[in-house]
Design an enzyme around this catalytic site. Structure first.
Site, PDB file in Angstrom:
ATOM      1  N   LYS A  25       0.867  -1.186   0.000  1.00 45.45           N
ATOM      2  CA  LYS A  25       0.000   0.000   0.000  1.00 45.45           C
ATOM      3  C   LYS A  25       0.898   1.229   0.000  1.00 45.45           C
ATOM      4  CE  LYS A  25      -2.479   1.318   3.606  1.00 45.45           C
ATOM      5  NZ  LYS A  25      -3.524   1.289   4.647  1.00 45.45           N
TER       6      LYS A  25
ATOM      7  N   ARG B  20     -10.743  -1.512   6.248  1.00 47.74           N
ATOM      8  CA  ARG B  20     -10.082  -2.503   7.094  1.00 47.74           C
ATOM      9  C   ARG B  20      -9.867  -1.976   8.511  1.00 47.74           C
ATOM     10  NH1 ARG B  20      -5.117  -0.251   9.080  1.00 47.74           N
ATOM     11  NH2 ARG B  20      -3.461  -0.290   7.504  1.00 47.74           N
TER      12      ARG B  20
ATOM     13  N   GLN C 196     -12.459   8.520   9.252  1.00 49.06           N
ATOM     14  CA  GLN C 196     -12.570   7.112   9.631  1.00 49.06           C
ATOM     15  C   GLN C 196     -13.911   6.780  10.297  1.00 49.06           C
ATOM     16  OE1 GLN C 196     -10.653   4.490   9.222  1.00 49.06           O
ATOM     17  NE2 GLN C 196      -8.744   5.344   8.476  1.00 49.06           N
TER      18      GLN C 196
ATOM     19  N   ASP D  93     -18.139  15.194  18.833  1.00 49.22           N
ATOM     20  CA  ASP D  93     -16.980  15.682  18.081  1.00 49.22           C
ATOM     21  C   ASP D  93     -16.672  17.096  18.576  1.00 49.22           C
ATOM     22  OD1 ASP D  93     -15.438  14.973  15.297  1.00 49.22           O
ATOM     23  OD2 ASP D  93     -15.736  17.130  15.480  1.00 49.22           O
TER      24      ASP D  93
ATOM     25  N   GLY E  19      -7.788   5.955  16.641  1.00 50.13           N
ATOM     26  CA  GLY E  19      -7.225   7.056  15.877  1.00 50.13           C
ATOM     27  C   GLY E  19      -5.775   7.387  16.156  1.00 50.13           C
ATOM     28  N   ALA E  20      -5.357   7.338  17.413  1.00 48.04           N
ATOM     29  CA  ALA E  20      -4.008   7.766  17.786  1.00 48.04           C
ATOM     30  C   ALA E  20      -2.970   6.729  17.365  1.00 48.04           C
ATOM     31  CB  ALA E  20      -3.943   8.004  19.297  1.00 48.04           C
TER      32      ALA E  20
END
Length: 330
Positions: free
Chosen positions: A68, A111, A139, A160, A226-227
């Site tokens: 990728k 994924r 995401q 958010d 996320g991190a």
């Protein structure tokens, strides 16, 4: 070679199939049937960019080989181009010939959502009814879909830092995922999202905790998605200390990259032995997952190219079967 767009990939491959693909990928990784070199980063200073190459090979009956390519070009935004374009190239493992190219950005979203879905399916309580989603960035759609796919949820509370973006997200997702019959709710803060939630998924690049560990109830399952750098810290250290089980996509990847896991260890808040191992090992029965309804379980992912090549291989197989995609001669 077959070229597959995002829309074509969506047509042939479901989230449920992606979750099963990620489960298989992590089992193969834990069985030592994959080769995943460290990614190669190339700086392109003249254009303020970076190019990253993430190769992997999976052996066995369902061989998968590919790379990728992810580029990070912040200046692209001013050119009305994607700032993080990505492309997946699959090779035939027997001949080494390139046989497919597909949208790597969508593959990453799919994924990554699916690996959280896999972890939630394996570790969360079977009777989970309330979920929290923190973060509505790129995401978030796949993260929401994955939770809805593996558990029959009554409501998902969504928060958010940008309230307007959150409201728009909830409006769009309420239409897109109406068939799940789950109420999607905008909440004002993470406390309102997390209190009483059975499943908590944080998908941000925050450098500080996105919620307080004291608000997490017994029996909850938490996903940190996320991190992905030592500076990022979206999971509170308190919940890592409180957790009964802390499971990773890959131990080596998380301990090298994830600040919210590295920091509690470096500060002596937890012992290395409190990090049980990989999700693949849980599925293989090598280590224990959830043992009772009161345990707090944590799953942390930073991603691995094994997920990319296995998922991409399965997408290609479905596309060939259904006659989807554009064939080009090399």
């Amino acid at each position: 070679m077959i070229v597959l767009t995002k829309e074509e990939m969506q047509t042939v491959f479901t989230m449920e199939e992606a979750i099963q693909a990620d489960k298989e990928a992590l089992r193969l990784f834990s069985q030592g049937k994959s080769t995943v070199p460290l990614r190669t980063n190339i700086d392109v200073p003249e254009h303020g960019g970076q190019s990253l190459y993430m190769p992997a090979y999976v052996a066995g009956d369902n061989q998968a080989l590919g790379v990728k390519i992810v580029s990070i070009y912040p200046g692209n935004i001013a050119k009305n181009l994607p700032s993080v374009p990505a492309t997946m190239v699959l090779l035939n493992a027997e001949t080494g010939i390139a046989e497919a190219m597909m949208d790597g950005t969508y593959l990453t979203q799919l994924r990554t959502g699916a690996v959280q879905g896999a972890a939630t399916d394996v570790l969360a309580r079977k009777d989970a009814k309330i979920a929290a989603l923190i973060g509505t960035g790129g995401q978030a759609i796949s993260q929401l879909e994955a939770m809805l796919t593996v558990r029959s949820l009554d409501e998902v509370r969504i928060v958010d830092i940008d309230k307007e973006r959150c409201e728009q997200f909830v409006k769009e997702m309420s239409e897109q995922f109406a068939h799940f019959n789950t109420q999607l709710i905008v909440v004002d803060n993470s406390e309102a999202a997390v209190k009483g939630a059975d499943i908590i998924t944080s998908v941000t690049t925050s450098k500080r905790a996105t919620f307080s560990g004291e608000h997490v109830k017994k029996g909850a399952h938490i996903n940190g998605v996320g991190a992905y750098t030592p500076e990022m810290h979206e999971l509170p250290s308190e919940i890592i200390v409180r957790a009964d089980k802390v499971i990773f996509d890959t131990m080596e990847g998380v301990l090298a990259e994830a600040g919210d896991i590295i920091t509690p260890l470096n500060e002596g808040l937890v012992e290395r032995s409190q990090y049980q191992g990989d999700l693949g090992e849980v599925m293989l029965g090598k280590i224990l997952g959830r043992e009772n309804e009161e345990e707090i379980t944590v799953f942390k992912t930073v991603g691995t190219a094994v997920l990319d090549v296995v998922t991409a291989r399965k997408i290609l197989a479905k596309a060939k079967k259904l006659g989807v995609g554009t064939q080009i001669a090399l």
